[in-house]
Design a protein around this motif. Structure first.
Motif, PDB file in Angstrom:
ATOM      1  N   UNK A   1      10.833   1.217  22.412  1.00 51.29           N
ATOM      2  CA  UNK A   1      12.040   2.064  22.447  1.00 51.29           C
ATOM      3  C   UNK A   1      11.691   3.506  22.815  1.00 51.29           C
ATOM      4  N   UNK A   2      10.804   3.623  23.819  1.00 52.68           N
ATOM      5  CA  UNK A   2      10.355   4.920  24.355  1.00 52.68           C
ATOM      6  C   UNK A   2       9.558   5.755  23.360  1.00 52.68           C
ATOM      7  N   UNK A   3       9.105   5.140  22.258  1.00 46.12           N
ATOM      8  CA  UNK A   3       8.228   5.835  21.312  1.00 46.12           C
ATOM      9  C   UNK A   3       6.795   5.348  21.546  1.00 46.12           C
ATOM     10  N   UNK A   4       5.923   6.284  21.836  1.00 46.18           N
ATOM     11  CA  UNK A   4       4.536   5.911  22.101  1.00 46.18           C
ATOM     12  C   UNK A   4       3.906   5.295  20.856  1.00 46.18           C
ATOM     13  N   UNK A   5       3.125   4.240  21.055  1.00 45.86           N
ATOM     14  CA  UNK A   5       2.428   3.602  19.934  1.00 45.86           C
ATOM     15  C   UNK A   5       0.934   3.594  20.242  1.00 45.86           C
ATOM     16  N   UNK A   6       0.192   4.348  19.455  1.00 47.85           N
ATOM     17  CA  UNK A   6      -1.265   4.420  19.628  1.00 47.85           C
ATOM     18  C   UNK A   6      -1.968   3.364  18.791  1.00 47.85           C
ATOM     19  N   UNK A   7      -1.407   3.110  17.588  1.00 45.20           N
ATOM     20  CA  UNK A   7      -2.029   2.167  16.663  1.00 45.20           C
ATOM     21  C   UNK A   7      -1.123   0.959  16.444  1.00 45.20           C
ATOM     22  N   UNK A   8      -1.748  -0.158  16.104  1.00 47.79           N
ATOM     23  CA  UNK A   8      -0.980  -1.389  15.921  1.00 47.79           C
ATOM     24  C   UNK A   8      -0.010  -1.267  14.751  1.00 47.79           C
ATOM     25  N   UNK A   9      -0.369  -0.512  13.701  1.00 48.20           N
ATOM     26  CA  UNK A   9       0.551  -0.353  12.570  1.00 48.20           C
ATOM     27  C   UNK A   9       1.798   0.422  12.992  1.00 48.20           C
ATOM     28  N   UNK A  10       1.652   1.369  13.942  1.00 44.39           N
ATOM     29  CA  UNK A  10       2.821   2.082  14.454  1.00 44.39           C
ATOM     30  C   UNK A  10       3.739   1.126  15.208  1.00 44.39           C
ATOM     31  N   UNK A  11       3.129   0.254  15.982  1.00 40.52           N
ATOM     32  CA  UNK A  11       3.891  -0.761  16.719  1.00 40.52           C
ATOM     33  C   UNK A  11       4.643  -1.678  15.750  1.00 40.52           C
ATOM     34  N   UNK A  12       3.947  -2.159  14.717  1.00 39.14           N
ATOM     35  CA  UNK A  12       4.583  -3.054  13.742  1.00 39.14           C
ATOM     36  C   UNK A  12       5.747  -2.374  13.031  1.00 39.14           C
TER      37      UNK A  12
ATOM     38  N   UNK B   1       0.815  -1.211   0.000  1.00 37.50           N
ATOM     39  CA  UNK B   1       0.000   0.000   0.000  1.00 37.50           C
ATOM     40  C   UNK B   1       0.845   1.256   0.000  1.00 37.50           C
ATOM     41  N   UNK B   2       1.951   1.224   0.756  1.00 30.91           N
ATOM     42  CA  UNK B   2       2.837   2.388   0.799  1.00 30.91           C
ATOM     43  C   UNK B   2       3.489   2.640  -0.553  1.00 30.91           C
ATOM     44  N   UNK B   3       3.820   1.558  -1.261  1.00 34.03           N
ATOM     45  CA  UNK B   3       4.461   1.698  -2.577  1.00 34.03           C
ATOM     46  C   UNK B   3       3.601   2.478  -3.563  1.00 34.03           C
ATOM     47  N   UNK B   4       2.271   2.328  -3.456  1.00 30.96           N
ATOM     48  CA  UNK B   4       1.406   3.003  -4.425  1.00 30.96           C
ATOM     49  C   UNK B   4       0.988   4.393  -3.950  1.00 30.96           C
ATOM     50  N   UNK B   5       1.467   4.808  -2.761  1.00 29.70           N
ATOM     51  CA  UNK B   5       1.218   6.175  -2.320  1.00 29.70           C
ATOM     52  C   UNK B   5       0.232   6.341  -1.192  1.00 29.70           C
ATOM     53  N   UNK B   6      -0.234   5.257  -0.588  1.00 34.93           N
ATOM     54  CA  UNK B   6      -1.153   5.363   0.545  1.00 34.93           C
ATOM     55  C   UNK B   6      -0.371   5.510   1.845  1.00 34.93           C
ATOM     56  N   UNK B   7      -1.020   6.069   2.868  1.00 31.70           N
ATOM     57  CA  UNK B   7      -0.378   6.252   4.163  1.00 31.70           C
ATOM     58  C   UNK B   7      -1.327   5.811   5.275  1.00 31.70           C
ATOM     59  N   UNK B   8      -0.727   5.415   6.407  1.00 25.60           N
ATOM     60  CA  UNK B   8      -1.538   5.060   7.572  1.00 25.60           C
ATOM     61  C   UNK B   8      -2.414   6.241   7.965  1.00 25.60           C
ATOM     62  N   UNK B   9      -3.673   5.945   8.250  1.00 23.90           N
ATOM     63  CA  UNK B   9      -4.608   6.994   8.643  1.00 23.90           C
ATOM     64  C   UNK B   9      -5.405   7.579   7.495  1.00 23.90           C
ATOM     65  N   UNK B  10      -5.023   7.260   6.246  1.00 25.20           N
ATOM     66  CA  UNK B  10      -5.826   7.710   5.101  1.00 25.20           C
ATOM     67  C   UNK B  10      -7.241   7.147   5.202  1.00 25.20           C
ATOM     68  N   UNK B  11      -8.190   7.901   4.673  1.00 18.53           N
ATOM     69  CA  UNK B  11      -9.568   7.395   4.562  1.00 18.53           C
ATOM     70  C   UNK B  11      -9.936   7.348   3.086  1.00 18.53           C
ATOM     71  N   UNK B  12     -10.260   6.163   2.609  1.00 23.27           N
ATOM     72  CA  UNK B  12     -10.621   5.994   1.201  1.00 23.27           C
ATOM     73  C   UNK B  12     -12.105   6.276   1.056  1.00 23.27           C
ATOM     74  N   UNK B  13     -12.425   7.245   0.207  1.00 24.24           N
ATOM     75  CA  UNK B  13     -13.815   7.689   0.064  1.00 24.24           C
ATOM     76  C   UNK B  13     -14.533   7.036  -1.106  1.00 24.24           C
TER      77      UNK B  13
END
Length: 461
Positions: A270-281, A149-161
């Protein structure tokens, strides 16, 4: 035991479809007064069969080779290659003695029945169980995006309409053929900006090598963990591991060894807050082959863990997914019919598009599966809805595959009959015999290729 359940479901589903397909040929032939000599589930290759009986001049039976089935129609050049019968004078009750239009209907009989069966299955499933879908506009946190998904230009948190300008109602459409066959344009809301992302036509090739979640999935917030990678009784040796005497142990992931437990809530890596599972991954995968320091909450207490990350960039935990916004819709008996028709047509059209993309090289032929791969899709537990859904999909796939203009398949016979109707004289028996042999070689080659695909996949290749 799991392998037996998968094989049993596959044999049951295919047996139903093969019997009904051949019944279509059988009934059409009998309707035009054509003699049918044999009706077999599976092939009685070299004369071997499990059992048989005769009734009404027809031999019914079950062969030993579970690669389909057949009806032997008198006066027809088919896989039996009965040249002796064809050398005799034509009889009025033989296939070759009937008008071309009648023979065409006989050859299309199996395909027509497969289409009807697919429609009925989807119709009855919709009527009996309705439909569930994830409500796209209620996914307030948007989507989680994998590498593809990232390769084609999408980002975490995008909303597809929307997809191709059509408002996206069901999230599942994002991982359907509407998008995966490529060239789809996604309307995306990123923050307060609207932009457009085009899905390339090679995306299915990339996804087939990974998981659909590596493309797009709903975005989940980090909550208490659902799974931590402990030994799993279902992840033991496969059929091929046993066949080649390979020792395979159930995996134990680092998170389990480090002491992380189901129910823990991870709050930072590593002391970085993770709110979403994709951030953790993402944070864990960036530290592949190294250790990460993880903070988690367990029953109100702060816990610290030092966890080695595997070379693949995982530690072996899974989130407890927050309840997704799912809608359920029930349909009346007649409301379900057009939905069943649409599902059947979409499946048929997707098969056609898939073959077209394989021929043009846009989709890899490695996506072709044998019965081994199909059995894995059925799974090791029996689910009534899943069983009939897959059987409906296979019924439509069989209808399409049999329509292909390959000698030996129904579509090959249809081509020669259409040629006969155009030139107003039959194609010579010699040509038909040779074409049958060529078709047989093509089909065997495809079958060997498909089995080879699935065998190699079982070895991780």
């Amino acid at each position: 035991m799991n392998g037996l359940i998968m094989a049993g479901q596959l044999l049951l589903g295919l047996s139903i479809l093969v019997i009904l397909h051949e019944l279509g040929h059988f009934l059409a032939a009998r309707a035009f007064g054509i003699k049918v000599e044999k009706f077999y589930l599976f092939f009685d290759a070299w004369g071997f069969k499990l059992f048989s009986f005769k009734r009404g001049g027809v031999e019914y039976g079950v062969g030993w080779l579970p690669l389909g089935g057949y009806v032997k129609i008198a006066g027809m050049i088919d896989e039996s290659m009965d040249t002796e019968q064809m050398a005799q004078p034509a009889q009025p009750w033989e296939f070759r003695s009937k008008p071309a239009w009648q023979r065409l209907i006989v050859m299309l009989g199996g395909i027509i029945v497969n289409v009807i069966v697919g429609i009925v299955i989807f119709w009855m499933l919709t009527f009996s169980y309705g439909q569930d879908y994830i409500i796209n506009n209620k996914l307030n946190d948007g989507i989680a995006v994998g590498n593809i998904g990232k390769e084609i230009g999408l980002k975490n948190g995008d909303r597809v309409l929307a997809i191709n300008g059509v408002k996206l109602i069901k999230f599942g459409d994002l991982i359907s053929s509407k998008v995966l066959f490529g060239d789809a344009q996604l309307t995306v809301l990123r923050g307060d900006k609207t932009l457009y992302v085009t899905v390339p036509d090679n995306v299915l090739n990339k996804i087939s090598k990974n998981e659909k979640d590596n493309f797009i999935s709903p975005r989940y917030r980090m909550q208490s963990l659902k799974t931590v990678g402990a030994p799993d009784e279902n992840s033991g040796p496969s059929f091929f591991d046993k066949l080649f005497n390979r020792k395979v142990e159930a995996p134990v992931y680092p998170a389990y060894t480090a002491g992380i437990k189901p129910g823990d809530s991870i709050i930072s890596v590593n002391n970085k807050a993770v709110t979403f599972f994709d951030e953790f991954k993402d944070e864990v995968s960036r530290n592949a082959g190294r250790k990460v320091e993880i903070k988690a909450i367990r029953k109100g207490q702060l816990m610290n863990f030092s966890v080695p990350v595997t070379a693949e960039g995982v530690i072996g935990v899974g989130p407890k997914m927050a309840a997704l916004p799912i809608a359920h819709v029930d349909y009346s008996f007649f409301e379900s019919l057009p939905i069943g028709l649409n599902m059947a047509w979409s499946t048929f059209a997707d098969n056609a598009k898939g073959i077209g993309k394989m021929l043009t090289g846009k989709v890899s032929a490695r996506n072709i599966s044998s019965p081994i791969g199909i059995a894995k899709v059925y799974g090791s537990t029996f689910d009534w809805i899943k069983f009939w859904t897959l059987t409906g999909l296979i019924s439509m796939a069989l209808a399409f595959m049999n329509l292909l203009p390959i000698p030996g398949l129904d579509g090959g016979h249809v081509v020669f009959l259409l040629i006969e109707m155009i030139q107003r004289k039959p194609v010579s028996e010699k040509v038909l015999e040779r074409a049958q042999i060529v078709g047989f070689v093509i089909l065997i080659s495809l079958m060997v290729f498909a089995f080879g695909n699935d065998i190699l996949k079982s070895f991780g290749k």
